[in-house]
Design a protein around this motif. Structure first.
Motif, PDB file in Angstrom:
ATOM      1  N   MET A 135       0.843  -1.202   0.000  1.00 38.51           N
ATOM      2  CA  MET A 135       0.000   0.000   0.000  1.00 38.51           C
ATOM      3  C   MET A 135       0.876   1.250   0.000  1.00 38.51           C
ATOM      4  N   HIS A 136       0.446   2.241  -0.768  1.00 37.43           N
ATOM      5  CA  HIS A 136       1.156   3.515  -0.837  1.00 37.43           C
ATOM      6  C   HIS A 136       0.437   4.508   0.090  1.00 37.43           C
ATOM      7  N   VAL A 137       1.158   5.077   1.059  1.00 36.84           N
ATOM      8  CA  VAL A 137       0.550   6.021   1.995  1.00 36.84           C
ATOM      9  C   VAL A 137       1.090   7.419   1.720  1.00 36.84           C
ATOM     10  N   ILE A 138       0.165   8.373   1.657  1.00 33.96           N
ATOM     11  CA  ILE A 138       0.586   9.764   1.486  1.00 33.96           C
ATOM     12  C   ILE A 138       0.512  10.470   2.829  1.00 33.96           C
ATOM     13  N   VAL A 139       1.603  11.073   3.218  1.00 32.91           N
ATOM     14  CA  VAL A 139       1.612  11.870   4.439  1.00 32.91           C
ATOM     15  C   VAL A 139       1.778  13.318   4.019  1.00 32.91           C
ATOM     16  N   ALA A 140       0.721  14.114   4.237  1.00 35.82           N
ATOM     17  CA  ALA A 140       0.776  15.508   3.793  1.00 35.82           C
ATOM     18  C   ALA A 140       1.382  16.371   4.893  1.00 35.82           C
ATOM     19  N   THR A 141       2.146  17.374   4.499  1.00 34.24           N
ATOM     20  CA  THR A 141       2.648  18.322   5.490  1.00 34.24           C
ATOM     21  C   THR A 141       2.466  19.753   5.000  1.00 34.24           C
ATOM     22  N   ASP A 142       2.019  20.609   5.922  1.00 27.51           N
ATOM     23  CA  ASP A 142       1.957  22.035   5.610  1.00 27.51           C
ATOM     24  C   ASP A 142       3.058  22.759   6.389  1.00 27.51           C
ATOM     25  N   GLY A 143       4.020  21.995   6.865  1.00 26.86           N
ATOM     26  CA  GLY A 143       5.110  22.587   7.625  1.00 26.86           C
ATOM     27  C   GLY A 143       4.767  22.791   9.083  1.00 26.86           C
ATOM     28  N   THR A 148       5.185  -3.519   7.422  1.00 27.25           N
ATOM     29  CA  THR A 148       5.307  -4.566   6.411  1.00 27.25           C
ATOM     30  C   THR A 148       4.143  -4.529   5.422  1.00 27.25           C
ATOM     31  N   LYS A 149       3.049  -3.842   5.813  1.00 24.92           N
ATOM     32  CA  LYS A 149       1.893  -3.740   4.912  1.00 24.92           C
ATOM     33  C   LYS A 149       1.997  -2.524   3.999  1.00 24.92           C
ATOM     34  N   ILE A 150       2.965  -1.665   4.304  1.00 28.53           N
ATOM     35  CA  ILE A 150       3.111  -0.424   3.532  1.00 28.53           C
ATOM     36  C   ILE A 150       4.334  -0.541   2.637  1.00 28.53           C
ATOM     37  N   THR A 151       4.128  -0.326   1.330  1.00 30.66           N
ATOM     38  CA  THR A 151       5.270  -0.412   0.422  1.00 30.66           C
ATOM     39  C   THR A 151       5.981   0.919   0.286  1.00 30.66           C
ATOM     40  N   ASP A 152       5.185   1.998   0.188  1.00 30.10           N
ATOM     41  CA  ASP A 152       5.762   3.320  -0.061  1.00 30.10           C
ATOM     42  C   ASP A 152       5.107   4.361   0.846  1.00 30.10           C
ATOM     43  N   VAL A 153       5.904   5.306   1.298  1.00 29.08           N
ATOM     44  CA  VAL A 153       5.369   6.490   1.962  1.00 29.08           C
ATOM     45  C   VAL A 153       5.789   7.703   1.131  1.00 29.08           C
ATOM     46  N   SER A 154       4.799   8.495   0.672  1.00 30.02           N
ATOM     47  CA  SER A 154       5.133   9.743  -0.032  1.00 30.02           C
ATOM     48  C   SER A 154       4.826  10.908   0.895  1.00 30.02           C
ATOM     49  N   VAL A 155       5.856  11.651   1.243  1.00 33.88           N
ATOM     50  CA  VAL A 155       5.643  12.862   2.027  1.00 33.88           C
ATOM     51  C   VAL A 155       5.404  14.004   1.039  1.00 33.88           C
ATOM     52  N   VAL A 156       4.228  14.615   1.143  1.00 30.09           N
ATOM     53  CA  VAL A 156       3.846  15.620   0.153  1.00 30.09           C
ATOM     54  C   VAL A 156       3.670  16.983   0.822  1.00 30.09           C
ATOM     55  N   ALA A 157       4.341  17.991   0.276  1.00 30.75           N
ATOM     56  CA  ALA A 157       4.114  19.378   0.705  1.00 30.75           C
ATOM     57  C   ALA A 157       3.580  20.150  -0.492  1.00 30.75           C
ATOM     58  N   VAL A 158       2.641  21.059  -0.241  1.00 30.49           N
ATOM     59  CA  VAL A 158       2.078  21.839  -1.340  1.00 30.49           C
ATOM     60  C   VAL A 158       2.377  23.325  -1.123  1.00 30.49           C
ATOM     61  N   ILE A 159       3.031  23.906  -2.112  1.00 28.54           N
ATOM     62  CA  ILE A 159       3.313  25.354  -2.074  1.00 28.54           C
ATOM     63  C   ILE A 159       2.114  26.082  -2.666  1.00 28.54           C
ATOM     64  N   ARG A 160       1.662  27.141  -1.987  1.00 29.18           N
ATOM     65  CA  ARG A 160       0.513  27.911  -2.487  1.00 29.18           C
ATOM     66  C   ARG A 160       1.039  29.231  -3.058  1.00 29.18           C
ATOM     67  N   PRO A 161       1.266  29.305  -4.373  1.00 29.57           N
ATOM     68  CA  PRO A 161       1.988  30.456  -4.944  1.00 29.57           C
ATOM     69  C   PRO A 161       1.312  31.793  -4.662  1.00 29.57           C
ATOM     70  N   LEU A 162      -0.005  31.826  -4.575  1.00 34.37           N
ATOM     71  CA  LEU A 162      -0.674  33.119  -4.432  1.00 34.37           C
ATOM     72  C   LEU A 162      -0.988  33.475  -2.985  1.00 34.37           C
ATOM     73  N   ALA A 163      -0.581  32.644  -2.044  1.00 32.68           N
ATOM     74  CA  ALA A 163      -0.828  32.973  -0.637  1.00 32.68           C
ATOM     75  C   ALA A 163       0.268  33.904  -0.131  1.00 32.68           C
ATOM     76  N   SER A 164      -0.013  34.606   0.955  1.00 33.97           N
ATOM     77  CA  SER A 164       0.970  35.544   1.509  1.00 33.97           C
ATOM     78  C   SER A 164       2.292  34.850   1.793  1.00 33.97           C
ATOM     79  N   VAL A 165       2.196  33.755   2.514  1.00 38.82           N
ATOM     80  CA  VAL A 165       3.393  32.947   2.744  1.00 38.82           C
ATOM     81  C   VAL A 165       3.120  31.617   2.062  1.00 38.82           C
ATOM     82  N   ALA A 166       3.825  31.395   0.950  1.00 40.81           N
ATOM     83  CA  ALA A 166       3.515  30.252   0.105  1.00 40.81           C
ATOM     84  C   ALA A 166       3.780  28.931   0.813  1.00 40.81           C
TER      85      ALA A 166
END
Lengths: 151, 474
Positions: free
Chosen positions: A1-9, A27-45
């Motif tokens: 299973m692929h698990v996504i762990v989101a972070t906003d910092g 052992t049940k998890i094959t991949d962990v993707s740590v994902v951060a999203v930059i918000r280009p138009l926000a004050s602090v992206a």
């Protein structure tokens, strides 16, 4: 299973990552993707509260996102699953959902803010939107209530 | 710019360097940002200064701005980061005081722009609902944008595009009215060459220069595109095309709209109106009810002004955040709301300063200070930005040969020199024409100085990187 762990910092996103590690079976998890999203138009992206004492250049939100992703990825060091570091750009909820579809994720882990007024009243919380539209189960990690607050 | 490389970049295989701003989005971002600021608000002032030929002022002003845009495009392709002018000046001169001055000037310009736009918003709002006092409307408008920014729904690039379409639509209405007027054979083209030399400015050249100075606020805003530099796909291609292209399209729209306005409404009437483009719609040339058209047009103008103001309101806390991280203003401005991820202290502070500008401006106006608040705040913005623009062009020339790589866009040197002279000429005229605006500039720059002193005497080193005290559980 692929698990996504989101972070906003935020610290809460670090707590979410640790929470996943505290009960999930590596052992049940094959991949962990740590994902951060930059918000280009926000004050602090993107702001990174995780890399203590580190200073990324003030002008580069992308490096802030990269250092936050690295801090979260470090939680899963030596845990077992292959860890991917991903920085995306756009609207946070949309990008997390897109990532979940793209990587065929089996679980998305997101942090949610307080239980207070701001979450109840203000629309558009990222965790809420991910919960509603994700193509897979979602683990929303809330902060533990520590002190009773005035209601 | 201390950078400790303790965190290795994610290796290429694992990282997705996915950026989200395409050249097309950047084009609309530029266009929307430039078009909203000014033409709805300031066209009356420009018509008053020049007379029927005021389109010339728009044409020349936008040319100077487009050249400055080319300098920005060159620097952005060299240094694709969000800090804009401050970063370029720091790279070129390496002087902390100068960098600080430029950053604070930019912040002050942005605050004055927000103020001017908020007053402009109130004057269009009055045509829809005239009961609430203008000051209350502009303050409520400002507060609303601060809240929207806090929640963080400014992130929608599509919303930005839709608002830009609406802006263009509003200006198209003016164009259509002009064309219908011409087709009906009522247009007197002589008016387009009339330069009013009877007023304060004795010679045609001075009158046009005055017009450029008053219209220049309408050319600003493009510098904010540096905000999204880091997230732009292929910046070396996108920036020159979209930034300069956006400016040229904006200029074309301005010139055509000015001509249409001059042909349909006598320049005197435009000059006396607070919401001048409304006069064109009210002239009753299209076969629709004037009331309906007026309402529609007011709503469009309000959306246009909102679009541009939103960008300025987003920019101010970002600048404060950057400065706090550089330890030149108190670290509290680097505070990020733990769940909303917005720099809420900076947001509230900017909102407070702009709000104070509006209150003080209104008090001065009512006390018979003889100022037009929209014009005064626009002038303050223009003075500060012209100085920054001139410096950015100098910086661009000075950084030639430094940090060059084959993906750097190069603006034409003779054009840059011409643009530099243009910026300086407009700056000189603006200051000589309205020396009192310097007091306002100094007042706003003083805010920056106060923040610097607060950090210098009260702050401790490194507050910028201190993280909020949120304990993870478990």
């Amino acid at each position: 299973m692929h698990v996504i762990v989101a972070t906003d910092g935020s610290r809460q996103s670090l707590a979410a990552a640790k929470h996943l590690k505290s009960f999930a079976d590596p052992t049940k998890i094959t991949d962990v993707s740590v994902v951060a999203v930059i918000r280009p138009l926000a004050s602090v992206a993107f702001a990174d509260d995780l890399s203590e004492g580190e200073k990324w250049p003030a002008g580069s939100f992308r490096e802030a996102a990269e250092s936050a992703v690295a801090a979260i990825a470090a939680v899963f060091d030596g845990w077992g699953p292959k860890v991917h570091k991903r920085v995306r750009s756009g609207s946070a909820a949309n990008e997390i959902i897109k990532a979940a579809k793209q990587y065929d994720a089996g679980l998305v882990v997101v942090a949610a803010g307080g239980r207070g007024l701001s979450d109840a009243v203000l629309i558009g919380s990222t965790a809420q939107r991910v919960q509603h539209y994700a193509p897979c189960p979602v683990l929303v990690v809330r902060p533990a209530p520590r002190k009773p607050r005035k209601r | 710019m201390a950078h400790t490389a303790a965190d290795p970049r994610p290796d290429e295989e694992d990282s997705e360097l996915k950026r989200s701003i395409t050249g097309r989005l950047l084009f609309f971002y530029t266009l929307g940002d430039v078009l909203g600021s000014g033409i709805y608000v300031l066209i009356g002032l420009v018509a008053a200064a020049v007379g029927g030929a005021f389109w010339i002022a728009f044409a020349l002003g936008v040319s100077v701005a487009a050249i400055t845009g080319a300098a920005y495009a060159e620097l952005v392709t060299k240094y694709p980061q969000a800090a804009g002018a401050s970063l370029y000046v720091n790279k070129a001169f390496g002087s902390r005081p100068l960098t600080f001055l430029v950053t604070v000037s930019f912040l002050a310009a942005s605050m004055a722009a927000s103020g001017s736009l908020a007053v402009g918003f109130a004057s269009y709002f009055e045509t829809l609902w005239s009961a609430p006092p203008a000051l209350l409307v502009s303050l409520a408008f400002l507060a609303l944008l601060v809240v929207v920014n806090f929640i963080g729904i400014t992130e929608s690039v599509w919303m930005n595009m839709v608002m830009t379409f609406v802006e263009v639509a509003g200006l198209l209405i003016v164009l259509v009215i002009g064309i219908v007027h011409i087709a009906e054979g009522n247009a007197d083209f002589g008016v387009l060459t009339q330069i009013d030399t009877s007023g304060d400015f004795g010679s045609p050249a001075l009158a046009v220069l005055a017009g450029i100075s008053f219209s220049f606020f309408a050319m600003t805003g493009f510098e904010n595109t540096a905000n999204v530099a880091e997230e732009t796909i292929d910046p070396h291609k996108a920036f020159p095309r979209s930034l300069v292209g956006g400016m040229i399209v904006a200029g074309l729209v301005y010139v055509l709209v000015s001509m249409a306005a001059a042909l349909t409404v006598p320049p005197d009437t435009l000059a006396e109106s607070d919401a001048a483009l409304l006069e064109v719609v009210k002239a009753g040339i299209l076969p629709f009810s004037t009331d309906l058209m007026t309402t529609l047009f007011s709503v469009i103008a309000l959306i246009a002004i909102t679009n541009t103001t939103l960008v300025t309101v987003v920019t101010q806390p970002r600048v404060l955040y950057g400065m706090a991280r550089e330890d030149v203003v108190p670290g509290v401005f680097a505070k990020i709301h733990p769940t909303r991820r917005s720099p809420w202290v900076g947001l509230l502070f900017s909102g407070f300063v702009v709000g104070s500008l509006l209150v003080i401006g209104t008090l001065v106006t009512e006390a018979g200070g003889g100022i037009d608040l929209v014009g005064r705040l626009a002038t303050v913005t223009v003075v500060l930005l012209l100085a920054i623009y001139a410096l950015v062009i100098v910086t661009c020339l000075k950084l030639r040969g430094q940090d060059e790589h084959d993906r750097v866009f190069h603006a034409s040197t003779p054009l840059l020199v011409l643009g530099l002279l243009g910026n300086l000429a407009i700056l000189y005229f603006t200051v000589v024409d309205d020396p009192h605006s310097l007091i306002w500039c100094a007042g706003l720059l003083g805010v920056g100085l106060v923040l610097f002193l607060a950090e210098y005497f009260l702050g401790s080193k490194g507050t910028g990187s201190r993280t909020p005290d949120v304990e993870p559980h478990h």
